[in-house]
Write a protein that holds these residues in place. Sequence first.
Motif, PDB file in Angstrom:
ATOM      1  N   ILE A  26      -1.469  21.799 -13.118  1.00 53.42           N
ATOM      2  CA  ILE A  26      -0.715  22.464 -14.172  1.00 53.42           C
ATOM      3  C   ILE A  26      -0.210  23.793 -13.623  1.00 53.42           C
ATOM      4  CG2 ILE A  26      -0.780  23.405 -16.514  1.00 53.42           C
ATOM      5  CD1 ILE A  26      -1.095  20.337 -16.342  1.00 53.42           C
ATOM      6  N   ASP A  64      -0.498  12.084 -19.602  1.00 53.46           N
ATOM      7  CA  ASP A  64      -0.851  13.369 -20.228  1.00 53.46           C
ATOM      8  C   ASP A  64      -2.122  13.280 -21.063  1.00 53.46           C
ATOM      9  OD1 ASP A  64       1.338  14.675 -19.142  1.00 53.46           O
ATOM     10  OD2 ASP A  64       2.618  14.245 -20.877  1.00 53.46           O
ATOM     11  N   LYS A 111       2.757  19.361 -12.464  1.00 57.49           N
ATOM     12  CA  LYS A 111       3.450  19.089 -11.202  1.00 57.49           C
ATOM     13  C   LYS A 111       2.534  18.177 -10.402  1.00 57.49           C
ATOM     14  CE  LYS A 111       7.097  21.750 -11.378  1.00 57.49           C
ATOM     15  NZ  LYS A 111       8.442  21.260 -11.152  1.00 57.49           N
ATOM     16  N   GLY A 137       3.071  26.919 -14.232  1.00 61.37           N
ATOM     17  CA  GLY A 137       3.898  27.495 -15.277  1.00 61.37           C
ATOM     18  C   GLY A 137       3.688  28.982 -15.375  1.00 61.37           C
ATOM     19  N   SER A 191       5.865  28.744 -20.494  1.00 58.69           N
ATOM     20  CA  SER A 191       5.684  27.295 -20.522  1.00 58.69           C
ATOM     21  C   SER A 191       4.705  26.838 -19.445  1.00 58.69           C
ATOM     22  CB  SER A 191       7.023  26.585 -20.318  1.00 58.69           C
ATOM     23  OG  SER A 191       7.513  26.817 -19.020  1.00 58.69           O
ATOM     24  N   LYS A 192       4.029  25.759 -19.735  1.00 60.20           N
ATOM     25  CA  LYS A 192       3.122  25.113 -18.779  1.00 60.20           C
ATOM     26  C   LYS A 192       3.647  23.710 -18.544  1.00 60.20           C
ATOM     27  CE  LYS A 192       0.016  28.406 -18.718  1.00 60.20           C
ATOM     28  NZ  LYS A 192       0.041  29.322 -17.620  1.00 60.20           N
ATOM     29  N   ARG A 193       3.532  23.239 -17.305  1.00 57.46           N
ATOM     30  CA  ARG A 193       4.004  21.896 -16.993  1.00 57.46           C
ATOM     31  C   ARG A 193       3.175  21.299 -15.866  1.00 57.46           C
ATOM     32  NH1 ARG A 193       7.268  25.840 -16.492  1.00 57.46           N
ATOM     33  NH2 ARG A 193       8.084  26.553 -14.528  1.00 57.46           N
ATOM     34  N   GLY A 224       9.222  24.543  -8.952  1.00 55.58           N
ATOM     35  CA  GLY A 224       9.531  24.601 -10.376  1.00 55.58           C
ATOM     36  C   GLY A 224      10.825  25.336 -10.648  1.00 55.58           C
TER      37      GLY A 224
END
Length: 142
Positions: free
Chosen positions: A65, A20, A75, A67, A71-73, A133
Amino acid sequence: MATKIDKEACRESYNMVRDDNSDVNWVIFQYDQHTIVPGTQGTSYDDFKRQCTNDRILFGFHRIITGDAMSKRAKFALITWIGDGVTVLQRAKVSTDKSLVKEVVQNFAKEFVICEEQELAEEYIKQELEKTGGANYDAQLE
């Protein structure tokens, strides 16, 4: 001669993409003679696409990124590129060689095998990753 993989070097590049705190969001794994090694890495998806030429096979590992408003995540995708100009014999080895890459690249949301340039569209890859997701709170706004 059987293909080998430089596991340590590939694992280092793989971990860089997963980190990250790293700006690197893609790496390619490519052939150096009969060994799969990490190749170019970068931050721009367009730079990755330029690596996908008709005369080569490569394995790309990407962070995208995804989301919604809540929220952002991150992948991850594993992309196998097989150029149009690759010989039949080289194509036949791809699945066996990809299993070597998967010994290092073990965590990804979706896997792609791409032979056509239009399938490399970043928006397509992102949409496919979003389908993997969880909840999509943006859908409530429609």
